[in-house]
Design an enzyme around this catalytic site. Structure first.
Site, PDB file in Angstrom:
ATOM      1  NE  ARG A   1       2.050   0.396   9.833  1.00 27.59           N
ATOM      2  CZ  ARG A   1       1.198   1.149   8.973  1.00 27.59           C
ATOM      3  NH1 ARG A   1       1.771   1.373   7.858  1.00 27.59           N
ATOM      4  NH2 ARG A   1       0.036   1.128   9.311  1.00 27.59           N
TER       5      ARG A   1
ATOM      6  CG  ASN B   1       4.759   3.018   2.420  1.00 25.03           C
ATOM      7  OD1 ASN B   1       3.663   3.080   2.918  1.00 25.03           O
ATOM      8  ND2 ASN B   1       5.679   2.185   2.561  1.00 25.03           N
TER       9      ASN B   1
ATOM     10  CG  ASP C   1      -0.051   4.034   1.377  1.00 23.02           C
ATOM     11  OD1 ASP C   1       1.097   4.276   1.530  1.00 23.02           O
ATOM     12  OD2 ASP C   1      -1.065   4.003   2.131  1.00 23.02           O
TER      13      ASP C   1
ATOM     14  CG  ASP D   1      -4.700   4.667   2.531  1.00 17.68           C
ATOM     15  OD1 ASP D   1      -5.749   3.928   2.858  1.00 17.68           O
ATOM     16  OD2 ASP D   1      -3.606   4.001   2.909  1.00 17.68           O
TER      17      ASP D   1
END
Length: 175
Positions: free
Chosen positions: A23, A87, A107, A120
């Site tokens: 990202r 993160n 996360d 996650d």
């Protein structure tokens, strides 16, 4: 080594363990840039995903990166309070092109009342097998989750009272 200068606009790039781009966040303004910590601010910036999709953030945010911690935080300023998205990933590096880190899937979302949720875990388990994360990475990340939770409970670093608000005031000077 040079570090991003206060007031400059930088790009933030996250990668996956296999070296592929994950990202990219465009145009974060540096509010503090040292060898240990980079704090940045942004508002409604473009984010590009590895699959070609792109989107804009919805609110002002203060980002915190630490050269010694395997996590970074994004404090999002919303009408009903400050939310954090944390993160789990490597400490940051800076190479004049961008601030970079490797994202390791896990996360933690922190709500305005400082309750939080680990997210996650399934993605982490899948990527751990697929990308063959070494056992040492797994140990570091588990310790880092514990450290991050400790920071949340202690209101340490970016979770300290008025941290996001005071850095947001500085961010407004550069807009």
């Amino acid at each position: 080594m040079n570090f991003p200068k206060v007031g400059s606009k930088i790009q933030i790039q996250s990668y996956k363990h296999n070296g592929s781009i994950h990202r990219i966040w465009e145009e974060t303004i540096v509010l503090k840039g040292t060898s240990k910590v980079v704090i940045g601010g942004n508002d409604r910036i473009l984010v590009k995903e590895s699959d070609g999709r792109h989107w804009r953030t919805r609110e002002p945010a203060i980002c915190y990166f630490d050269s010694e911690q395997w996590f970074n935080t994004i404090g999002m300023i919303r009408a009903d309070g400050i939310y954090f998205y944390c993160n789990l990933g490597t400490p940051f590096t800076w190479d004049e092109e961008a601030l970079k880190y490797i994202d390791y899937d896990l996360d933690i979302k922190v709500f305005p009342d400082m309750t939080f949720k680990l997210l996650d875990e399934d993605e982490y388990a899948m990527h751990r097998k697929m990308m063959k994360y070494p056992p040492e990475i797994d140990r570091i990340l588990q310790r880092s989750v514990d450290e991050l939770v400790s920071w949340i409970h202690q209101r340490k670093g970016p979770f300290a009272p008025q941290f996001v608000e005071s850095w947001y005031e500085r961010f407004l000077q550069y807009r």
